[in-house]
Design a protein around this motif. Structure first.
Motif, PDB file in Angstrom:
ATOM      1  N   TYR A 111       0.832  -1.188   0.000  1.00  0.00           N
ATOM      2  CA  TYR A 111       0.000   0.000   0.000  1.00  0.00           C
ATOM      3  C   TYR A 111       0.872   1.246   0.000  1.00  0.00           C
ATOM      4  CZ  TYR A 111      -4.245  -2.682   0.832  1.00  0.00           C
ATOM      5  OH  TYR A 111      -5.300  -3.556   0.703  1.00  0.00           O
ATOM      6  N   TYR A 154      -2.338   7.152  -2.506  1.00  0.00           N
ATOM      7  CA  TYR A 154      -2.949   7.507  -3.789  1.00  0.00           C
ATOM      8  C   TYR A 154      -3.175   9.013  -3.830  1.00  0.00           C
ATOM      9  CZ  TYR A 154      -6.516   8.046  -7.374  1.00  0.00           C
ATOM     10  OH  TYR A 154      -7.226   8.462  -8.470  1.00  0.00           O
ATOM     11  N   PRO A 212     -11.475   8.230  -6.268  1.00  0.00           N
ATOM     12  CA  PRO A 212     -10.443   7.235  -5.963  1.00  0.00           C
ATOM     13  C   PRO A 212     -10.908   5.779  -6.063  1.00  0.00           C
ATOM     14  CG  PRO A 212     -10.253   9.061  -4.455  1.00  0.00           C
ATOM     15  CD  PRO A 212     -11.484   9.326  -5.284  1.00  0.00           C
ATOM     16  N   LYS A 213     -12.183   5.514  -5.826  1.00  0.00           N
ATOM     17  CA  LYS A 213     -12.669   4.134  -5.899  1.00  0.00           C
ATOM     18  C   LYS A 213     -13.550   3.854  -7.123  1.00  0.00           C
ATOM     19  CE  LYS A 213     -13.579   1.701  -2.239  1.00  0.00           C
ATOM     20  NZ  LYS A 213     -12.394   0.853  -2.109  1.00  0.00           N
ATOM     21  N   VAL A 255     -12.943   0.072  -7.659  1.00  0.00           N
ATOM     22  CA  VAL A 255     -11.660  -0.451  -7.173  1.00  0.00           C
ATOM     23  C   VAL A 255     -11.873  -1.030  -5.776  1.00  0.00           C
ATOM     24  CG1 VAL A 255      -9.212   0.051  -6.797  1.00  0.00           C
ATOM     25  CG2 VAL A 255     -10.522   1.385  -8.491  1.00  0.00           C
ATOM     26  N   ARG A 297      -8.780  -0.283  -2.881  1.00  0.00           N
ATOM     27  CA  ARG A 297      -8.212   1.053  -2.636  1.00  0.00           C
ATOM     28  C   ARG A 297      -8.891   1.598  -1.390  1.00  0.00           C
ATOM     29  NH1 ARG A 297      -7.852   4.656  -7.802  1.00  0.00           N
ATOM     30  NH2 ARG A 297      -5.954   3.430  -8.105  1.00  0.00           N
ATOM     31  N   ASP A 343     -10.342   8.381 -13.885  1.00  0.00           N
ATOM     32  CA  ASP A 343     -10.773   8.279 -12.485  1.00  0.00           C
ATOM     33  C   ASP A 343     -11.885   9.277 -12.218  1.00  0.00           C
ATOM     34  OD1 ASP A 343      -8.855   6.394 -12.132  1.00  0.00           O
ATOM     35  OD2 ASP A 343      -7.818   7.405 -10.492  1.00  0.00           O
ATOM     36  N   SER A 375      -5.259   5.335   0.239  1.00  0.00           N
ATOM     37  CA  SER A 375      -4.051   4.579  -0.047  1.00  0.00           C
ATOM     38  C   SER A 375      -4.353   3.621  -1.201  1.00  0.00           C
ATOM     39  CB  SER A 375      -3.597   3.791   1.184  1.00  0.00           C
ATOM     40  OG  SER A 375      -4.594   2.867   1.570  1.00  0.00           O
ATOM     41  N   ASP A 376      -3.325   3.299  -1.964  1.00  0.00           N
ATOM     42  CA  ASP A 376      -3.490   2.395  -3.095  1.00  0.00           C
ATOM     43  C   ASP A 376      -2.800   1.079  -2.804  1.00  0.00           C
ATOM     44  OD1 ASP A 376      -4.511   1.676  -5.498  1.00  0.00           O
ATOM     45  OD2 ASP A 376      -3.492   3.225  -6.665  1.00  0.00           O
ATOM     46  N   ARG A 433      -4.210  -4.418  -7.698  1.00  0.00           N
ATOM     47  CA  ARG A 433      -5.557  -3.878  -7.505  1.00  0.00           C
ATOM     48  C   ARG A 433      -6.574  -4.839  -8.114  1.00  0.00           C
ATOM     49  NH1 ARG A 433      -2.213   0.093  -8.039  1.00  0.00           N
ATOM     50  NH2 ARG A 433      -2.016  -0.293 -10.283  1.00  0.00           N
TER      51      ARG A 433
END
Length: 292
Positions: free
Chosen positions: A20, A23, A205-206, A286, A289, A202, A28-29, A33
């Motif tokens: 992780y 992001y 983020p998700k 995602v 994430r 994007d 956090s990424d 994924r």
């Protein structure tokens, strides 16, 4: 079932040991994924019955463009490449009756048509040129290109005497008949090779939006049930009962001028395999994430 359990366990273990990093200042990424998606799109056949704008005009051409729906699972080990597994359901059709008789008289007189529901299972492997070219400086916008393989299920049909008939079962070009130029029956399940390119943005983020353009190469010329030559009507009566033989003869030869042609006359073009093209809009989530 055991194999599915093994794959889910493997992905779960990988997620536990995922790396992780930040992001942005809220999320956090992870690598790898995992994403899930729903999709909708449009598709158009490229067969012996296909025609262009010049022959049909836009209104008639648009009648051969059909919608699709599907789902996808995405495994993305890095920003450089990923695997996409998906299922898509749709429809394909085309007809000689849509062409302008002044511009395509032979096609118009041939008067063949088809319609088929399609089910496609596919696996694409794509990579991101943007990671090397840096067209966009961040990963909020991504461009992917790649190849894939799939399996297509179809069943071409034609409308005759107020009923849809499955053309495969009527051997319209003598498939399965034991005569000099007889052909083997074609399979209604066919392998597919896929060329694909997509643009992903994007939204959050998700959440991501992906627009992809796909071309599907087939190994059959019978997506539309049209490939080779006509056959003599008496052959249908050798292999079918009188009622089915009469329907088969009409489905095979639907010429507007009513001429019952010789078996040497071409019905389609066997030198070119069928294909179809599609555009797909996917909304991806995602899964791993995480918010700080």
């Amino acid at each position: 079932m055991k194999n599915l359990f093994y794959l889910l366990t493997l992905f779960g273990v990988q997620s536990c040991f995922a790396q992780y990093y930040s992001y942005n200042n809220q999320f956090s990424d992870a690598t790898p994924r995992f994403k899930i998606a729903v999709a909708g799109g449009l598709q158009k056949s490229e067969t012996d019955l296909s025609s262009d704008y010049a022959q049909t005009g836009w209104i008639n051409y648009s009648k051969t463009i059909h919608g699709t729906t599907g789902i996808q699972l995405v495994y993305e080990p890095s920003y450089y490449w990923r695997l996409e597994f998906g299922y898509e359901k749709g429809k394909l059709s085309d007809a000689d009756s849509l062409v302008n008789p002044q511009k395509a008289a032979l096609r118009y007189n041939r008067n063949l048509s088809f319609q088929t529901e399609t089910q496609l299972v596919f696996l694409n492997a794509t990579f991101s040129p943007n990671e090397w070219l840096k067209i966009w400086k961040n990963n909020a916008i991504d461009w992917q290109i790649g190849m894939g393989v799939g399996c297509l299920k179809f069943n071409p049909k034609a409308y005759f005497e107020n009923e849809w008939h499955s053309l495969h079962s009527y051997s319209t070009e003598g498939q399965g008949f034991l005569y000099d130029n007889g052909k083997a029956p074609y399979s209604l399940t066919q392998p597919v090779v896929i060329g694909t390119t997509s643009l992903q943005v994007d939204l959050h983020p998700k959440w991501q939006c992906q627009l992809s353009f796909n071309y599907y190469f087939l190994f059959t010329d019978y997506l539309d049930d049209v490939s080779g030559s006509y056959i003599q009507d008496d052959l249908f009566h050798r292999y079918f009962d009188s009622k089915k033989a009469a329907i088969a003869a009409q489905l095979s030869n639907r010429r507007r001028d009513g001429i019952r042609v010789l078996s040497t006359e071409k019905r389609g073009n066997p030198e070119h395999k069928d294909a179809f093209a599609g555009i797909r809009l996917s909304i991806l989530y995602v899964v791993n994430r995480k918010r700080f």
